[in-house]
Design a protein around this motif. Structure first.
Motif, short mmCIF file in Angstrom:
data_model
loop_
_atom_site.label_atom_id
_atom_site.label_comp_id
_atom_site.label_asym_id
_atom_site.label_seq_id
_atom_site.Cartn_x
_atom_site.Cartn_y
_atom_site.Cartn_z
N THR A 151 0.80 -1.23 0.00
CA THR A 151 0.00 0.00 0.00
C THR A 151 0.83 1.27 0.00
OG1 THR A 151 -0.11 -0.09 2.43
CG2 THR A 151 -1.91 -1.13 1.18
N SER A 152 2.14 1.16 0.19
CA SER A 152 2.97 2.37 0.23
C SER A 152 4.41 1.98 -0.05
CB SER A 152 2.87 3.05 1.60
OG SER A 152 3.33 2.17 2.62
N LYS A 153 5.27 2.98 -0.14
CA LYS A 153 6.68 2.73 -0.43
C LYS A 153 7.46 2.52 0.86
CE LYS A 153 10.44 4.36 -3.38
NZ LYS A 153 10.94 5.46 -4.24
N LEU A 154 7.22 1.39 1.49
CA LEU A 154 7.93 1.01 2.70
C LEU A 154 8.61 -0.33 2.44
CD1 LEU A 154 5.25 1.83 5.42
CD2 LEU A 154 7.24 3.20 4.81
N TYR A 155 9.85 -0.45 2.89
CA TYR A 155 10.62 -1.66 2.66
C TYR A 155 11.02 -2.31 3.99
CZ TYR A 155 11.24 -0.73 -2.34
OH TYR A 155 11.03 -0.54 -3.68
N SER A 156 11.04 -3.62 4.00
CA SER A 156 11.60 -4.38 5.12
C SER A 156 12.50 -5.46 4.56
CB SER A 156 10.49 -4.99 5.98
OG SER A 156 9.82 -6.01 5.26
N SER A 157 13.34 -6.02 5.40
CA SER A 157 14.27 -7.08 4.97
C SER A 157 14.17 -8.27 5.89
CB SER A 157 15.72 -6.55 4.98
OG SER A 157 15.91 -5.53 4.02
N SER A 174 14.72 -15.48 9.09
CA SER A 174 14.57 -14.53 10.19
C SER A 174 13.27 -13.76 10.09
CB SER A 174 15.74 -13.54 10.20
OG SER A 174 15.51 -12.47 9.29
N GLY A 175 12.98 -13.00 11.13
CA GLY A 175 11.85 -12.08 11.09
C GLY A 175 12.20 -10.84 10.29
N LEU A 176 11.23 -9.97 10.11
CA LEU A 176 11.44 -8.72 9.38
C LEU A 176 12.26 -7.74 10.20
CD1 LEU A 176 7.81 -8.24 8.06
CD2 LEU A 176 9.76 -8.98 6.72
N PHE A 177 13.02 -6.90 9.51
CA PHE A 177 13.78 -5.86 10.18
C PHE A 177 14.03 -4.72 9.20
CE2 PHE A 177 16.91 -8.78 8.39
CZ PHE A 177 17.79 -7.93 7.73
N CYS A 178 14.44 -3.58 9.74
CA CYS A 178 14.90 -2.48 8.90
C CYS A 178 16.34 -2.17 9.28
CB CYS A 178 14.02 -1.24 9.05
SG CYS A 178 14.20 -0.37 10.63
N LEU A 179 17.03 -1.45 8.43
CA LEU A 179 18.41 -1.05 8.71
C LEU A 179 18.46 0.43 9.04
CD1 LEU A 179 20.30 -3.10 5.98
CD2 LEU A 179 20.16 -3.56 8.43
N ASP A 180 19.45 0.81 9.80
CA ASP A 180 19.56 2.15 10.37
C ASP A 180 19.50 3.24 9.30
OD1 ASP A 180 20.31 3.79 12.85
OD2 ASP A 180 21.81 4.42 11.40
N ASN A 181 18.84 4.35 9.65
CA ASN A 181 18.70 5.44 8.68
C ASN A 181 19.90 6.37 8.62
OD1 ASN A 181 18.41 7.09 11.00
ND2 ASN A 181 16.20 6.73 11.02
N ASN A 199 11.06 9.73 8.25
CA ASN A 199 11.18 8.34 8.65
C ASN A 199 9.81 7.75 8.97
OD1 ASN A 199 13.96 8.49 8.48
ND2 ASN A 199 14.15 9.25 10.58
N ALA A 200 9.74 6.44 8.94
CA ALA A 200 8.48 5.75 9.20
C ALA A 200 8.57 5.00 10.51
CB ALA A 200 8.17 4.77 8.06
N SER A 201 7.56 5.10 11.35
CA SER A 201 7.52 4.34 12.60
C SER A 201 6.81 3.02 12.33
CB SER A 201 6.78 5.13 13.68
OG SER A 201 7.51 6.29 14.01
N LEU A 202 7.53 1.92 12.48
CA LEU A 202 6.99 0.59 12.18
C LEU A 202 7.14 -0.31 13.40
CD1 LEU A 202 8.58 0.01 8.65
CD2 LEU A 202 6.32 0.91 9.16
N THR A 203 6.20 -1.21 13.58
CA THR A 203 6.32 -2.21 14.63
C THR A 203 6.57 -3.56 13.97
OG1 THR A 203 5.23 -3.35 16.45
CG2 THR A 203 3.80 -2.51 14.72
N CYS A 212 12.37 3.66 11.40
CA CYS A 212 12.94 3.09 10.18
C CYS A 212 12.86 4.09 9.03
CB CYS A 212 12.17 1.84 9.77
SG CYS A 212 12.30 0.46 10.92
N PRO A 213 13.82 4.07 8.14
CA PRO A 213 13.66 4.85 6.91
C PRO A 213 12.60 4.18 6.05
CG PRO A 213 15.62 3.50 6.77
CD PRO A 213 15.09 3.33 8.16
N PRO A 214 11.79 4.92 5.33
CA PRO A 214 10.79 4.28 4.47
C PRO A 214 11.42 3.32 3.46
CG PRO A 214 10.31 6.61 4.71
CD PRO A 214 11.66 6.39 5.34
#
Length: 264
Positions: A151-157, A174-181, A199-203, A212-214
């Motif tokens: 639904t938006s331009k958000l990425y996870s790894s 592994s579970g989802l994570f983001c890398l430092d902005n 930045n985007a606040s993600l749980t 997290c950075p978007p």
């Protein structure tokens, strides 16, 4: 531009022998050809070699894990076309993440970001039961994939690991994570940050919110040759398509996130 892999194929030129090295960009569109099959065209493909030094390309890192053997000899004859010998699909591709995520917005199929490095058995052997298939090999191959929100331009790894021989069954996920902005990094020019979006606040675990950075996109990883035991590797990634970052990661930390279900 970085070398995707160096093949074992060579051509004789007089008294000298030359080796071929294939170069590819992580986000570059590539077209593959296979006898009796439709061509495959896309990006985010990852090149790797199995335990017998055969060359493969990873088409999909998950759902299921799909790879293809590359006919290296034809690369020398018909460059730059990538000729495939056969497709390889793992039937053992469903693995629960090692720690929980409640982020339903990331429901897209994972695509390759960077792959593959070796993780020696000594790094993860104490985390697995005695009959685990990963213990029958000297090492696992591991990589990083990415999801984009629908639904938006958000990425996870997330990190994944698989056996180094066909059909390359997944062993850890592994579970989802983001890398430092990079906001606290002294090496990042503050003028560059003026072009980045908020930045985007993600749980990721339902407990904490992460800054997290978007957009973060892993574009490569390589073993850290400065580590004495080969236990570290370097990840290169971009933030919001504006500036680069490099981080050093311990392979033991990766193994824990692959094989410790209770970790949050």
């Amino acid at each position: 531009l970085t070398p995707a892999f160096e093949s074992s194929a060579s051509t004789e030129k007089g008294s000298s022998t030359s080796s071929m090295c294939i170069y590819a960009l992580a986000n570059q569109t590539i077209k593959f050809f296979a006898p009796g099959m439709r061509s495959i065209e896309g990006k985010n493909f990852q090149f790797f070699q199995d335990k017998y030094d055969n060359t493969f390309v990873e088409i999909w890192p998950e759902g299921p894990h799909v790879t293809a053997a590359i006919n290296v000899s034809l690369l020398l004859e018909y460059p730059p076309n990538l000729m495939l010998d056969r497709m390889v699909t793992s039937e053992n591709s469903k693995h629960s993440p090692s720690f929980g995520n409640i982020l339903p917005v990331f429901n897209s199929k994972g695509r390759g970001s960077a792959c593959c490095l070796k993780m020696r058995r000594s790094v993860y052997s104490d985390l697995l039961p005695p009959n685990h298939p990963a213990l029958s090999h000297e090492y696992l191959l591991f990589g990083i994939l990415h999801h984009r929100a629908s639904t938006s331009k958000l990425y996870s790894s997330r990190i994944y690991a698989f056996l180094p021989e066909e059909p390359f069954d997944l062993q850890g996920y592994s579970g989802l994570f983001c890398l430092d902005n990079g906001n606290n990094a002294s090496s990042v020019d503050p003028h560059v940050r003026l072009n980045t979006i908020n930045n985007a606040s993600l749980t990721f675990d339902g407990i904490r919110w992460y800054d997290c950075p978007p957009v973060h996109f892993v574009s490569g990883m390589i073993d850290d040759v400065s580590s004495r035991d080969g236990g570290k590797f370097i990840v290169g990634y971009g933030v919001n398509d504006c500036f680069p970052r490099f981080i050093t990661v311990k392979k033991r930390d990766v193994a824990i996130r692959l094989f410790r279900p209770q970790l949050i």
